[in-house]
Design a protein around this motif. Structure first.
Motif, PDB file in Angstrom:
ATOM      1  N   GLY A 181       0.813  -1.209   0.000  1.00  0.00           N
ATOM      2  CA  GLY A 181       0.000   0.000   0.000  1.00  0.00           C
ATOM      3  C   GLY A 181       0.844   1.254   0.000  1.00  0.00           C
ATOM      4  O   GLY A 181       0.522   2.236  -0.678  1.00  0.00           O
ATOM      5  N   GLN A 182       1.954   1.266   0.776  1.00  0.00           N
ATOM      6  CA  GLN A 182       2.832   2.424   0.796  1.00  0.00           C
ATOM      7  C   GLN A 182       3.481   2.650  -0.561  1.00  0.00           C
ATOM      8  O   GLN A 182       3.613   3.790  -1.023  1.00  0.00           O
ATOM      9  N   ALA A 183       3.884   1.546  -1.236  1.00  0.00           N
ATOM     10  CA  ALA A 183       4.508   1.672  -2.553  1.00  0.00           C
ATOM     11  C   ALA A 183       3.506   2.231  -3.560  1.00  0.00           C
ATOM     12  O   ALA A 183       3.854   3.080  -4.396  1.00  0.00           O
ATOM     13  N   THR A 184       2.264   1.805  -3.477  1.00  0.00           N
ATOM     14  CA  THR A 184       1.226   2.315  -4.374  1.00  0.00           C
ATOM     15  C   THR A 184       0.978   3.795  -4.129  1.00  0.00           C
ATOM     16  O   THR A 184       0.839   4.588  -5.068  1.00  0.00           O
ATOM     17  N   LEU A 185       0.968   4.182  -2.861  1.00  0.00           N
ATOM     18  CA  LEU A 185       0.752   5.582  -2.527  1.00  0.00           C
ATOM     19  C   LEU A 185       1.887   6.456  -3.052  1.00  0.00           C
ATOM     20  O   LEU A 185       1.652   7.533  -3.609  1.00  0.00           O
ATOM     21  N   GLU A 186       3.159   5.988  -2.904  1.00  0.00           N
ATOM     22  CA  GLU A 186       4.293   6.763  -3.396  1.00  0.00           C
ATOM     23  C   GLU A 186       4.238   6.903  -4.914  1.00  0.00           C
ATOM     24  O   GLU A 186       4.557   7.955  -5.466  1.00  0.00           O
ATOM     25  N   ARG A 187       3.840   5.851  -5.604  1.00  0.00           N
ATOM     26  CA  ARG A 187       3.752   5.903  -7.065  1.00  0.00           C
ATOM     27  C   ARG A 187       2.682   6.896  -7.509  1.00  0.00           C
ATOM     28  O   ARG A 187       2.883   7.673  -8.443  1.00  0.00           O
ATOM     29  N   LEU A 188       1.532   6.901  -6.814  1.00  0.00           N
ATOM     30  CA  LEU A 188       0.460   7.833  -7.156  1.00  0.00           C
ATOM     31  C   LEU A 188       0.873   9.272  -6.895  1.00  0.00           C
ATOM     32  O   LEU A 188       0.564  10.179  -7.676  1.00  0.00           O
ATOM     33  N   GLU A 189       1.599   9.496  -5.796  1.00  0.00           N
ATOM     34  CA  GLU A 189       2.069  10.846  -5.492  1.00  0.00           C
ATOM     35  C   GLU A 189       3.056  11.334  -6.540  1.00  0.00           C
ATOM     36  O   GLU A 189       3.069  12.507  -6.931  1.00  0.00           O
ATOM     37  N   GLY A 190       3.922  10.414  -7.035  1.00  0.00           N
ATOM     38  CA  GLY A 190       4.880  10.783  -8.070  1.00  0.00           C
ATOM     39  C   GLY A 190       4.187  11.143  -9.369  1.00  0.00           C
ATOM     40  O   GLY A 190       4.545  12.128 -10.031  1.00  0.00           O
ATOM     41  N   MET A 191       3.156  10.379  -9.730  1.00  0.00           N
ATOM     42  CA  MET A 191       2.394  10.670 -10.947  1.00  0.00           C
ATOM     43  C   MET A 191       1.670  12.006 -10.824  1.00  0.00           C
ATOM     44  O   MET A 191       1.616  12.790 -11.777  1.00  0.00           O
ATOM     45  N   LEU A 192       1.119  12.275  -9.629  1.00  0.00           N
ATOM     46  CA  LEU A 192       0.425  13.531  -9.417  1.00  0.00           C
ATOM     47  C   LEU A 192       1.381  14.707  -9.511  1.00  0.00           C
ATOM     48  O   LEU A 192       1.079  15.743 -10.098  1.00  0.00           O
TER      49      LEU A 192
END
Length: 222
Positions: A181-192
């Motif tokens: 879940g943390q890895a998914t959150l970091e990836r979404l933040e990077g895309m944003l």
């Protein structure tokens, strides 16, 4: 009028607020005579000199107002609209009821005008009507205020009996995430972050990177 009947006038036991003698009653444009208007907490009543009259229940009264428009009626009066039919209009044969189709949804309405000989009493009559009407709220209005969702029981929660959802701050929420879940959150933040940066450049906002690129381009041309 066939709906006129004999009955004792309301008194103090029924919360009489206003008694207005020498008041003419008019129903749907037809005069009923002159009598006494009784505005009580239980009902609105009018009786003529012979003791015949009628009573109106407050839940059936949809509107009441002081009318001073002499174009609508030649004398100032207390106007009362009732969701019901009175007099000969209230008599309907079975055949008429069977023929009714789309008219079934139309609510019957009757208009009463109470014309006192002393028009200065109209304000007191109106005030008494307002006070008595407030004692009989519309049941439909009360039902519309009901909340259909689950209610929060404070006492049950304090006693540990309530099933209350748990809320976290941002930092507390991160600590409850799994590694995936943390890895998914970091990836979404990077895309944003990349999306926001791209929007700024497209909108013509001068960032440090865009200024540096512009200077390099000018230097190469020189």
């Amino acid at each position: 009028m066939s709906f006129l009947r004999s009955f004792p006038p309301p008194g103090s036991a029924e919360g009489l607020r206003q008694q207005q003698p020498d008041t003419e009653a008019v129903l749907n444009g037809k005069g009923l005579g002159t009598g006494t208007l009784y505005i009580a907490e239980s009902r609105l009543s009018w009786l003529d000199g012979s003791g015949l009259g009628f009573s109106l229940e407050y839940p059936t009264i949809s509107l009441h107002a002081v009318s001073r428009d002499l174009n609508a009626y030649p004398r100032e009066h207390l106007y009362v609209m009732v969701n019901a039919k009175f007099g000969e209009e209230s008599k309907e044969s079975v055949a008429d009821e069977e023929e009714e189709d789309s008219d079934d949804d139309i609510e019957p309405i009757s208009e009463f005008r109470f014309v006192p000989s002393d028009k200065s009493a109209l304000e007191a009559m109106f005030t008494a009507m307002c006070e008595c009407q407030a004692l009989h709220p519309d049941p439909e209005d009360e039902d519309s205020d009901d909340y259909d969702g689950d209610e929060y029981d404070v006492e049950a929660h304090e006693q540990g009996q309530g099933d209350i959802p748990t809320f976290y701050t941002y930092e507390e929420g991160l600590s409850h995430l799994t590694a995936e879940g943390q890895a998914t959150l970091e990836r979404l933040e990077g895309m944003l972050s990349q999306s926001v940066s791209s929007q700024y450049n497209m909108a013509g906002v001068r960032t440090e990177d865009s200024v540096r690129d512009y200077e390099d381009c000018v230097g190469k041309r020189g």
